[in-house]
Motif scaffolding. Sequence first.
Motif, short mmCIF file in Angstrom:
data_model
loop_
_atom_site.label_atom_id
_atom_site.label_comp_id
_atom_site.label_asym_id
_atom_site.label_seq_id
_atom_site.Cartn_x
_atom_site.Cartn_y
_atom_site.Cartn_z
N SER A 136 0.77 -0.99 -0.11
CA SER A 136 -0.14 -0.02 0.09
C SER A 136 0.74 1.21 -0.08
CB SER A 136 -0.94 0.08 1.33
OG SER A 136 -0.18 -0.17 2.48
N ALA A 137 2.12 1.01 0.82
CA ALA A 137 2.92 2.37 0.74
C ALA A 137 3.41 2.71 -0.78
CB ALA A 137 4.04 2.21 1.66
N LEU A 138 3.88 1.53 -1.40
CA LEU A 138 4.26 1.52 -2.80
C LEU A 138 2.98 2.14 -3.66
CD1 LEU A 138 6.42 -1.57 -3.00
CD2 LEU A 138 7.34 1.02 -2.91
N ARG A 139 1.89 1.43 -3.40
CA ARG A 139 0.79 1.85 -4.44
C ARG A 139 0.38 3.23 -4.38
NH1 ARG A 139 -3.38 -0.46 -6.86
NH2 ARG A 139 -5.40 0.75 -7.07
N LYS A 140 0.55 3.86 -2.93
CA LYS A 140 0.13 5.27 -2.75
C LYS A 140 1.24 6.28 -3.32
CE LYS A 140 -2.48 6.61 0.51
NZ LYS A 140 -2.60 7.10 1.83
N GLY A 141 2.31 5.64 -3.45
CA GLY A 141 3.52 6.57 -3.77
C GLY A 141 4.13 7.16 -2.64
N ASP A 142 3.73 6.81 -1.38
CA ASP A 142 4.47 7.47 -0.22
C ASP A 142 6.02 6.78 -0.24
OD1 ASP A 142 2.07 8.73 0.37
OD2 ASP A 142 1.07 7.04 1.62
N ALA A 143 6.23 5.62 -0.47
CA ALA A 143 7.41 4.95 -0.49
C ALA A 143 7.78 4.59 -2.02
CB ALA A 143 7.59 3.51 0.46
N ASP A 170 4.14 -5.94 -4.21
CA ASP A 170 3.57 -5.44 -5.56
C ASP A 170 2.83 -4.36 -5.30
OD1 ASP A 170 2.69 -5.65 -8.11
OD2 ASP A 170 3.40 -7.50 -8.67
N PRO A 171 3.07 -3.16 -5.94
CA PRO A 171 2.24 -1.96 -5.83
C PRO A 171 1.03 -2.19 -6.84
CG PRO A 171 4.10 -1.59 -7.24
CD PRO A 171 4.07 -2.83 -6.71
N ARG A 172 0.76 -2.85 -7.45
CA ARG A 172 -0.36 -3.38 -8.36
C ARG A 172 -1.49 -3.94 -7.35
NH1 ARG A 172 2.00 -6.88 -12.96
NH2 ARG A 172 3.22 -7.83 -11.27
#
Length: 320
Positions: A136-143, A170-172
């Motif tokens: 979720s952190a990758l998906r939102k662009g926070d990390a 996996d941010p997908r």
Amino acid sequence: MRASDAVRGQVRRSGYRRLSHGLYLPLLDGARADEEQLRDLAAWCLVLPEDAVFTHVTAAYLHDWWLPKLPRFVPVFAAMDLHSNRPRRAGLICSRLDRAADTEMVRGLPVDACPEVLLRAARDLAVLDLVPMVDSALRKGDATRAGLDQICATGRPGVRQLRLASSLADPRSESAWESILRLFHHVIEIDVVPQKQMFDDAGRFVARVDLWVTGTPFVHEYDGGEHERAPRRTIDLRRGRGLNDLGITRRGYVADDLLNHPLAVLQEMDRELDRPHRPARLARWRRWVAESSYSDAGRRRLQNRWLRRTTGIADWSVPA
């Protein structure tokens, strides 16, 4: 952000609720749970040093990342400079930093940098708890991958767990349980593609599926409670017919399948793929579930770990 209506150091009995020793908030009728949580965190700022930041699952909550199934008692996690005053309060866990905090303001409250937040969480959380949070952190662009790779290249406490979670992330993914379903496929050695778009022979879009089993006409999806509601059910039926027209077989799974009946799910998938059934494939999955917050033992482990630390200072400036 500071809580304008919080009271520190004075006993209040009528019209107030006690947050911790010497820390009170006036009662607020009709407040939503999320609003009360934000008021609580703002009040905690009154007993924290000016340079303190929130971290761990507290910061993850503020970022609105996917959280695991946390135990009933969850302390507030903060971090501060090595030389700052050290508040000691029930319900608060403060960690020492050997660096200046890279402060971000999230929902009006100070939090540590996202890679640092994930590293702090990795010291306590199991793989099944941590991977959806990283997703979720990758998906939102926070990390970012670069930021995670940089912190995972260090030898700090929690790096080994975060490195594993980052390699599986996996941010997908579009939900925490979709992430967990993907991890189940990884453990039992079935290659899948998340969020695969399906088109008919004319090139018209039919559906985007949670997990496409690579090279097969099968898709596997997580069916949460919202799929039983009338509007979503209607959409799902129409979508299912479209997939059937493409010759695609859709199978839906729920949390009980993955946590309590993984052997039955493995048997179904082995038959589906016409491969030998090997129950030994589940050994790592059973261990991951047992260690995670999705088991009673895993939640007790977290609860006991945090209760032991809730009135002390965890000094992470030296190796654990």
